[in-house]
Design an enzyme around this catalytic site. Structure first.
Site, mmCIF file in Angstrom:
data_model
loop_
_atom_site.group_PDB
_atom_site.id
_atom_site.type_symbol
_atom_site.label_atom_id
_atom_site.label_comp_id
_atom_site.label_asym_id
_atom_site.label_seq_id
_atom_site.Cartn_x
_atom_site.Cartn_y
_atom_site.Cartn_z
ATOM 1 N N HIS A 83 0.817 -1.222 0.000
ATOM 2 C CA HIS A 83 0.000 0.000 0.000
ATOM 3 C C HIS A 83 0.849 1.271 0.000
ATOM 4 O O HIS A 83 0.372 2.326 -0.387
ATOM 5 C CB HIS A 83 -1.015 -0.025 1.147
ATOM 6 C CG HIS A 83 -0.491 0.352 2.488
ATOM 7 N ND1 HIS A 83 -0.185 -0.576 3.461
ATOM 8 C CD2 HIS A 83 -0.224 1.562 3.033
ATOM 9 C CE1 HIS A 83 0.227 0.062 4.547
ATOM 10 N NE2 HIS A 83 0.223 1.347 4.311
ATOM 11 N N ASP A 136 -0.154 -7.594 1.746
ATOM 12 C CA ASP A 136 0.351 -6.214 1.670
ATOM 13 C C ASP A 136 1.880 -6.178 1.706
ATOM 14 O O ASP A 136 2.483 -5.830 2.719
ATOM 15 C CB ASP A 136 -0.247 -5.427 2.842
ATOM 16 C CG ASP A 136 0.009 -3.938 2.739
ATOM 17 O OD1 ASP A 136 0.390 -3.472 1.649
ATOM 18 O OD2 ASP A 136 -0.185 -3.242 3.764
ATOM 19 N N GLN A 230 0.645 5.547 11.773
ATOM 20 C CA GLN A 230 0.831 6.076 10.421
ATOM 21 C C GLN A 230 2.294 6.459 10.170
ATOM 22 O O GLN A 230 2.924 7.073 11.024
ATOM 23 C CB GLN A 230 -0.043 7.306 10.223
ATOM 24 C CG GLN A 230 -1.436 7.011 9.683
ATOM 25 C CD GLN A 230 -2.062 5.798 10.298
ATOM 26 O OE1 GLN A 230 -2.180 5.701 11.500
ATOM 27 N NE2 GLN A 230 -2.463 4.849 9.495
ATOM 28 N N GLY A 231 2.789 6.099 9.013
ATOM 29 C CA GLY A 231 4.178 6.395 8.656
ATOM 30 C C GLY A 231 5.124 5.247 8.941
ATOM 31 O O GLY A 231 6.259 5.231 8.486
ATOM 32 N N ASP A 232 4.664 4.285 9.729
ATOM 33 C CA ASP A 232 5.474 3.104 10.050
ATOM 34 C C ASP A 232 5.285 1.982 9.046
ATOM 35 O O ASP A 232 6.034 0.993 9.080
ATOM 36 C CB ASP A 232 5.092 2.563 11.435
ATOM 37 C CG ASP A 232 5.500 3.507 12.537
ATOM 38 O OD1 ASP A 232 6.498 4.204 12.359
ATOM 39 O OD2 ASP A 232 4.813 3.550 13.578
ATOM 40 N N SER A 233 4.279 2.099 8.207
ATOM 41 C CA SER A 233 3.955 1.009 7.288
ATOM 42 C C SER A 233 5.164 0.533 6.516
ATOM 43 O O SER A 233 6.018 1.331 6.106
ATOM 44 C CB SER A 233 2.898 1.461 6.288
ATOM 45 O OG SER A 233 1.644 1.399 6.902
#
Ligand code: ARG
Length: 285
Positions: A83, A136, A230-233
């Site tokens: 993603h 993912d 958020q931002g760690d994905s």
């Protein structure tokens, strides 16, 4: 925030066949998501396989263009979340993001420590399902090898590191509060592998996604508090010194009853036909 960033913003590309890595050429623009809540600052030298994905063209230069995490599993092979490379995140297909880079060896994004390595090609799992968020993951091939020793081994199916209650660490430069406080420095949070039933209960199927134990791994704390955000994905979840998950999605960050959902690394190995040894030692990629 019920929906995960990527699911809100990204419609993953279905890139042709597994063999068709897309060479990166010109540039493109964009914006980002979150990371570790309830964590603590760490030095990247403690987990040198943790890398940042960057595009200054798309995300601006304030935090070196960081928008997702990644993990080096070979000296030129980085895993990240599918993603992260969706058109709604990058604004264009990844092959058109000319300044897509991996930042390695840099704890503080505001420093010039470590190195920035251009991504040579991108392969996004064509089986990534945007509605459940199953599968993912994506594979980035770097244009230059990372230093020896900056690679982590992957936990194959049946590895005890997947056993519920096992301690694990998640790493990233994402949101440290759930309110958009993006870290400049790398953080880690201590979590535990949770039984599939915890995530099946939390995520039976909604706009957030649907927990599917075949490709996903559940981790966090039943009481909440410690989680990716958020931002760690795309960044690593490490148990017993081996890679067990990639940060993928969740409902909010660190909420009781809403654990983090990770891409299960054993399912990546199965999909790619890898055997769990580091990519550079296998000779492939
Ligand atoms: N989708 C987020 C990203 O793109 C990661 C969210 C993880 N959330 C969580 N609660 N564990 O950065």
């Amino acid at each position: 925030m019920r929906r995960l960033f990527a699911r809100t913003l990204a419609r993953p590309l279905v890139l042709a066949a597994a063999a068709t890595a897309i060479p990166l050429g010109s540039a493109a623009p964009a914006a980002a998501d979150s990371i570790v809540v309830g964590g603590f600052p760490v030095e990247v030298s403690d987990s040198p396989w943790t890398v940042a994905l960057s595009s200054r063209d798309r995300f601006g230069g304030t935090r070196a263009g960081q928008f997702c995490g990644g993990v080096a599993v070979g000296r030129t092979t980085v895993l990240t979340a599918a993603h992260c490379l969706g058109e709604e995140v990058l604004g264009s297909p990844p092959e058109q993001v000319g300044d897509l880079k991996v930042i390695a060896g840099r704890t503080d994004l505001l420093s010039d420590q470590g190195q920035e390595i251009p991504v040579r090609s991108v392969w996004v799992n064509p089986g990534h399902d945007d509605s459940s968020n199953a599968g993912d993951f994506a594979v980035l091939t770097l244009s230059k090898a990372l230093p020896a020793g900056s690679v982590i081994g992957m936990a194959a199916e049946g590895d005890p590191a997947y056993t519920p209650d096992t301690g694990a660490l998640v790493y990233g430069w994402g949101d440290t509060s759930g309110a958009g406080d993006y870290a400049n420095g790398l953080h880690a949070a201590r979590v535990r592998v949770l039984p599939d039933a915890s995530c099946e209960r939390a995520y039976p199927g909604s706009d957030d996604g649907r927990y599917l134990s075949s490709t996903m791994l559940c981790a966090g704390e039943e009481a909440g508090g410690r989680d990716a955000c958020q931002g760690d994905s795309g960044g690593p979840l490490v148990g017993q010194g081996r890679l067990i998950g990639l940060v993928s999605w969740g409902s909010g960050c660190g909420r009781p009853g809403s654990p983090g959902v990770y891409t299960r690394v054993s399912s990546i190995l199965r999909t790619l036909g890898w055997d769990g040894t580091a990519a550079d030692r296998r000779g492939g990629l």
